[in-house]
Design a protein around this motif. Structure first.
Motif, mmCIF file in Angstrom:
data_model
loop_
_atom_site.group_PDB
_atom_site.id
_atom_site.type_symbol
_atom_site.label_atom_id
_atom_site.label_comp_id
_atom_site.label_asym_id
_atom_site.label_seq_id
_atom_site.Cartn_x
_atom_site.Cartn_y
_atom_site.Cartn_z
ATOM 1 N N LEU A 1 34.132 36.940 53.734
ATOM 2 C CA LEU A 1 34.670 38.275 53.801
ATOM 3 C C LEU A 1 35.359 38.790 55.102
ATOM 4 C CD1 LEU A 1 31.605 39.924 51.862
ATOM 5 C CD2 LEU A 1 33.586 39.198 50.913
ATOM 6 N N THR A 2 36.590 39.174 54.715
ATOM 7 C CA THR A 2 37.330 39.668 56.003
ATOM 8 C C THR A 2 37.100 41.005 56.307
ATOM 9 O OG1 THR A 2 39.327 40.074 54.855
ATOM 10 C CG2 THR A 2 39.152 37.744 55.841
ATOM 11 N N ASP A 3 37.036 41.768 57.622
ATOM 12 C CA ASP A 3 36.316 42.901 57.925
ATOM 13 C C ASP A 3 37.650 43.916 57.670
ATOM 14 O OD1 ASP A 3 34.521 44.540 58.820
ATOM 15 O OD2 ASP A 3 35.346 44.410 60.847
ATOM 16 N N VAL A 4 37.150 44.969 57.330
ATOM 17 C CA VAL A 4 38.162 46.239 57.321
ATOM 18 C C VAL A 4 37.604 47.246 58.102
ATOM 19 C CG1 VAL A 4 39.203 45.976 55.231
ATOM 20 C CG2 VAL A 4 37.060 47.193 55.226
ATOM 21 N N ASN A 5 37.980 48.284 58.818
ATOM 22 C CA ASN A 5 37.591 49.155 59.827
ATOM 23 C C ASN A 5 36.858 50.191 58.750
ATOM 24 O OD1 ASN A 5 36.914 50.413 62.186
ATOM 25 N ND2 ASN A 5 38.581 51.386 62.169
ATOM 26 N N ASP A 6 35.683 50.197 58.324
ATOM 27 C CA ASP A 6 34.935 51.007 57.390
ATOM 28 C C ASP A 6 33.481 51.764 57.956
ATOM 29 O OD1 ASP A 6 33.637 48.548 57.236
ATOM 30 O OD2 ASP A 6 33.414 48.368 55.256
ATOM 31 N N ASN A 7 33.489 51.342 59.482
ATOM 32 C CA ASN A 7 32.236 51.829 59.877
ATOM 33 C C ASN A 7 32.460 52.718 60.973
ATOM 34 O OD1 ASN A 7 29.759 50.473 58.742
ATOM 35 N ND2 ASN A 7 31.309 48.755 58.944
ATOM 36 N N PRO A 8 32.131 54.096 61.121
ATOM 37 C CA PRO A 8 32.269 54.878 62.270
ATOM 38 C C PRO A 8 31.640 54.319 63.494
ATOM 39 C CG PRO A 8 30.946 55.857 60.877
ATOM 40 C CD PRO A 8 31.367 54.676 60.039
ATOM 41 N N SER B 1 39.199 40.218 51.391
ATOM 42 C CA SER B 1 38.788 41.273 52.236
ATOM 43 C C SER B 1 37.665 42.191 51.668
ATOM 44 C CB SER B 1 40.076 42.284 52.326
ATOM 45 O OG SER B 1 39.750 43.586 52.908
ATOM 46 N N GLU B 2 36.717 42.521 52.482
ATOM 47 C CA GLU B 2 35.610 43.471 52.076
ATOM 48 C C GLU B 2 35.977 44.581 51.229
ATOM 49 O OE1 GLU B 2 33.110 45.041 54.847
ATOM 50 O OE2 GLU B 2 34.713 45.425 56.176
ATOM 51 N N ASP B 3 36.868 45.230 51.290
ATOM 52 C CA ASP B 3 37.230 46.281 50.601
ATOM 53 C C ASP B 3 37.994 45.987 49.105
ATOM 54 O OD1 ASP B 3 39.756 45.471 51.481
ATOM 55 O OD2 ASP B 3 40.377 47.361 52.290
ATOM 56 N N ALA B 4 37.934 44.731 48.748
ATOM 57 C CA ALA B 4 38.819 44.545 47.357
ATOM 58 C C ALA B 4 37.967 45.367 46.232
ATOM 59 C CB ALA B 4 38.351 42.975 47.116
ATOM 60 N N ALA B 5 38.625 45.566 45.374
ATOM 61 C CA ALA B 5 38.510 46.407 44.487
ATOM 62 C C ALA B 5 37.330 45.766 43.632
ATOM 63 C CB ALA B 5 39.536 46.851 43.698
ATOM 64 N N ASP C 1 30.456 43.618 51.152
ATOM 65 C CA ASP C 1 30.096 44.494 52.421
ATOM 66 C C ASP C 1 30.075 43.353 53.437
ATOM 67 O OD1 ASP C 1 29.411 46.094 54.596
ATOM 68 O OD2 ASP C 1 27.440 46.798 53.865
ATOM 69 N N ARG C 2 31.046 43.317 54.207
ATOM 70 C CA ARG C 2 30.903 41.939 55.210
ATOM 71 C C ARG C 2 29.841 42.239 56.352
ATOM 72 N NH1 ARG C 2 31.601 40.862 60.326
ATOM 73 N NH2 ARG C 2 31.729 42.966 60.727
ATOM 74 N N GLU C 3 29.614 43.667 56.493
ATOM 75 C CA GLU C 3 28.435 43.879 57.603
ATOM 76 C C GLU C 3 27.169 43.634 56.802
ATOM 77 O OE1 GLU C 3 31.857 45.119 58.977
ATOM 78 O OE2 GLU C 3 30.866 46.192 57.157
ATOM 79 N N ALA C 4 26.957 43.404 55.685
ATOM 80 C CA ALA C 4 25.711 43.096 55.165
ATOM 81 C C ALA C 4 25.458 41.546 55.027
ATOM 82 C CB ALA C 4 25.843 43.603 53.666
ATOM 83 N N GLU D 1 26.639 54.366 76.183
ATOM 84 C CA GLU D 1 27.725 53.238 75.383
ATOM 85 C C GLU D 1 27.605 53.321 73.820
ATOM 86 O OE1 GLU D 1 27.474 48.351 75.123
ATOM 87 O OE2 GLU D 1 25.761 49.338 76.056
ATOM 88 N N ALA D 2 28.869 52.947 73.384
ATOM 89 C CA ALA D 2 29.319 53.080 71.997
ATOM 90 C C ALA D 2 29.326 51.707 71.407
ATOM 91 C CB ALA D 2 30.283 54.086 71.806
ATOM 92 N N THR D 3 29.251 51.899 70.077
ATOM 93 C CA THR D 3 29.642 50.437 69.343
ATOM 94 C C THR D 3 29.797 50.705 67.951
ATOM 95 O OG1 THR D 3 28.851 48.143 68.770
ATOM 96 C CG2 THR D 3 27.440 50.205 68.631
ATOM 97 N N ASP D 4 30.468 50.016 67.004
ATOM 98 C CA ASP D 4 30.240 50.132 65.775
ATOM 99 C C ASP D 4 30.175 48.900 65.074
ATOM 100 O OD1 ASP D 4 32.790 48.778 65.373
ATOM 101 O OD2 ASP D 4 34.022 50.816 65.286
ATOM 102 N N ASP D 5 29.805 48.602 63.575
ATOM 103 C CA ASP D 5 29.383 47.332 63.167
ATOM 104 C C ASP D 5 30.744 46.710 62.620
ATOM 105 O OD1 ASP D 5 26.609 48.000 63.363
ATOM 106 O OD2 ASP D 5 26.762 49.522 61.707
ATOM 107 N N ASP D 6 31.861 47.123 62.835
ATOM 108 C CA ASP D 6 32.982 46.305 62.272
ATOM 109 C C ASP D 6 33.366 45.253 63.351
ATOM 110 O OD1 ASP D 6 33.782 47.599 60.099
ATOM 111 O OD2 ASP D 6 34.337 49.338 61.344
ATOM 112 N N GLN D 7 33.894 44.160 62.907
ATOM 113 C CA GLN D 7 34.374 43.010 63.787
ATOM 114 C C GLN D 7 35.205 43.510 65.032
ATOM 115 O OE1 GLN D 7 36.714 40.398 61.429
ATOM 116 N NE2 GLN D 7 35.010 38.788 61.420
ATOM 117 N N GLN D 8 34.710 43.126 66.355
ATOM 118 C CA GLN D 8 35.048 43.115 67.538
ATOM 119 C C GLN D 8 36.555 43.228 67.472
ATOM 120 O OE1 GLN D 8 33.447 41.312 70.766
ATOM 121 N NE2 GLN D 8 35.218 41.435 71.920
ATOM 122 N N SER D 9 37.256 42.294 66.540
ATOM 123 C CA SER D 9 38.702 41.862 66.809
ATOM 124 C C SER D 9 39.471 43.164 66.184
ATOM 125 C CB SER D 9 39.084 40.490 66.160
ATOM 126 O OG SER D 9 38.738 40.715 64.716
#
Length: 590
Positions: free
Chosen positions: A415-422, A334-338, A384-387, A447-455
């Motif tokens: 890297l698996t996604d976590v919801n870390d982008n508003p 997961s991308e939020d791994a310590a 950072d999965r988005e990077a 229209e709105a979007t964010d950078d996390d995975q659609q799923s």
């Protein structure tokens, strides 16, 4: 209307003894088809007699169905049309037809007497299962007549050919040509049959020598290298399945490191390396090769020691680079791994048993480190999965001591996604406008979007105003998971730009919320287009400032001009006074 059928129709008849009669005199007769045919070979006279007007051919059409009609002198039908069926009887007017120009059979030279070697099937177009289409077969000639005539027989009505006198030998003749008479009741046709004699596999391959000695190779010899040529011969007919040789290693190479290819012309066998040799696992191998035919041997003949050959393969040691246990190593985290989390590991061994040291190459983002001894890979910075969702680095395994040889492989980190982008607006909305003045409440869509995975975010945003003070003037309504509508609640707006804060929630786990500013301009519209004054930019005066500067400039210029005018007037006065004084002091002249 009555119908009388007298006889069947045959080819060449000029009339069909079929007669129809209306009960009263004066009827006019005619025929018409039930189905449209290329030709209609019948007619009817006014006596009701039906005639054949064209030759009939059963092979073209074996039956006809048509109608006879009777009308009065005014053309009015006297009765319902009478359906007439005519069946065309077959006559023997077609000779037998051979299935092909030449029918080819193949038979092995050791075939037993009475064996079936093939079937000749001729065809007759006359009516099936009648005397006109029953065919008889008879061999009228055999070429050549070696070693004797009458080697073959054919069943009279089945067309099945059998070996009649003796087993065939290819050395006598490789091919026989038979002329076969095929006949029906009236016709005869000659068909031709070719019988090819196939050599039997009654000879085994024999090696020119049984021991090819010792063969010494370094373990890093290239794959594909030819290391030995072996040779066996076969006395069967050349270039056939009986004489072709296939070489097979039957002992000493359980790993399949060697292979043998056969030259189709010479039957020479080329021993090649198919997999890397390995001193550590097989330093010495006693190889046994068997030569075989792809076609089975005849009964009573078996392979023996003459078809076997041996050689000894001696592999010498070469210092080799370490070998990874896998071609590619993969891991998922997961991308939020310590920071410091273990994300994977690699393993490699040195063929000579030396220790191995690990290092990384291509860690462009500086996310990972590897333990030089254990091969464990861990994170050293936030991921950072988005990077970059799939991170690839090269792992290097280097032998410790020796020649310090090394090997590399890929480590793929997903890297698996976590919801870390508003949430955010999908674009920079600079062109949203409403025509001023409003005649009715208006709206704009965004229209709105964010950078996390659609799923993860699931495209299910919720929208609301970012300030309670705006609720009397604006409202936000959701259109779907990504689009919303911003609408006015009244029409009393100024002609200017409004920045409307919009709160967007992504509904994720955990949910994230972002507030964005949506610019909406109220402007004068002409033909549906917005014309509005350019916005103030730093360093550029506004229209009011420009007018003030211009008036000030005019005022200053006016003051300057007034001062100059006053001074000019004063100077004129002084000059006039001086002139008068000078005149008074001058004497009078006459």
């Amino acid at each position: 209307m009555s119908c009388t059928f007298r006889s069947t129709t045959r080819r060449g008849q000029s009339h069909l003894p079929e007669k129809v009669r209306w009960n009263e005199a004066g009827a006019q007769y005619s025929l018409f088809e039930k189905e449209k045919l290329p030709r209609f070979p019948f007619s009817i006279d006014q006596e009701g007699d039906i005639y054949v007007t064209q030759p009939l051919d059963r092979e073209e059409n074996d039956s006809y169905v048509f109608y006879a009609a009777a009308k009065d002198e005014y053309g009015k039908p006297l009765a319902r049309p009478l359906e007439i069926h005519v069946k065309v009887k077959d006559i023997n007017d077609n000779p037998p037809i051979c299935p092909s120009t030449v029918t080819v059979f193949e038979v092995q030279e050791n075939e037993k007497l009475g064996s079936n070697i093939g079937t000749l099937t001729a065809h007759d177009m006359d009516e099936e299962n009648t005397v006109n289409s029953i065919l008889g077969y008879r061999i009228v000639e055999q070429t050549p007549k070696l070693p004797t005539d009458g080697l073959f027989l054919v069943q009279t009505y089945q067309g099945v050919f059998q070996l009649a006198k003796r087993s065939l030998k290819k050395q006598d003749t490789p091919q026989y040509n038979l002329t076969v008479e095929v006949s029906d009741k009236d016709f005869k046709t000659l068909c031709f049959v070719q019988v090819n004699i196939i050599d039997i596999n009654d000879q085994i391959p024999i090696f020119e020598k049984s021991d090819y000695g010792n063969l010494t190779l370094a373990e890093d010899t290239d794959i594909g290298s030819t290391i030995l040529i072996i040779q066996a011969t076969d006395a069967d007919e050349p270039l056939t399945g009986s004489s072709k040789i296939v070489y097979r290693i039957i002992q000493g190479d359980s790993e399949g490191r060697l292979g043998i290819d056969t030259d189709p012309q010479t039957n020479a066998g080329y021993v090649t390396i198919r997999k890397p040799l390995d001193f550590e696992t097989a330093a010495i191998s006693n190889i046994v090769v068997q030569a075989e035919n792809p076609e089975p041997l005849v009964s009573g003949v078996t392979y023996n020691a003459s078809s076997l050959a041996t050689f000894k393969l001696i592999v010498t040691d070469v210092n080799e680079a370490p070998i990874f246990s896998q071609d590619v190593f993969q891991a998922k985290v997961s991308e939020d791994a310590a920071v410091g989390t273990k994300v994977g590991s690699v393993t490699a061994k040195d063929p000579e048993g030396l220790n191995v040291s690990y290092s990384l190459r291509g860690d462009t983002r500086g996310w990972l480190k590897i333990h030089p001894v254990t091969g464990e890979i861990s994170s050293v910075a936030p991921l950072d999965r988005e990077a970059q969702s799939l991170y690839r680095v090269r792992v290097v395994a280097t032998e410790v001591g020796g020649s310090s040889l090394s090997a590399t492989t890929d480590f793929l980190l997903t890297l698996t996604d976590v919801n870390d982008n508003p949430p955010r607006l999908v674009k920079n909305y600079t062109g949203l406008f409403l025509c001023y003045p409003l005649n009715a409440p208006g709206s704009v869509i965004f229209e709105a979007t964010d950078d996390d995975q659609q799923s993860l975010r699931g495209l299910h945003f919720t929208f609301s105003l970012g300030s309670e003070s705006l609720q009397n003037h604006w409202e936000v309504s959701k259109i779907n998971g990504t689009h919303a509508r911003l609408s006015t609640k009244h029409t009393d707006f100024e002609e200017r730009l409004y920045e409307i804060p919009i709160r967007i929630n992504d509904g994720g786990r955990p949910p994230l919320e972002g507030t964005v500013s949506l610019p909406v301009t109220f402007c004068t519209c002409v033909e549906g287009r917005c014309f509005r004054p350019a916005g103030h930019q730093a360093g550029i005066p506004t229209m009011g400032m420009a007018v003030g500067i211009l008036l000030t400039t005019f005022l200053v210029i006016g003051i300057i001009l007034a001062v100059v005018f006053i001074r000019i007037q004063k100077n004129k006065g002084k000059n006039n006074v001086g002139s008068a004084q000078a005149s008074e002091n001058q004497p009078l002249r006459s």
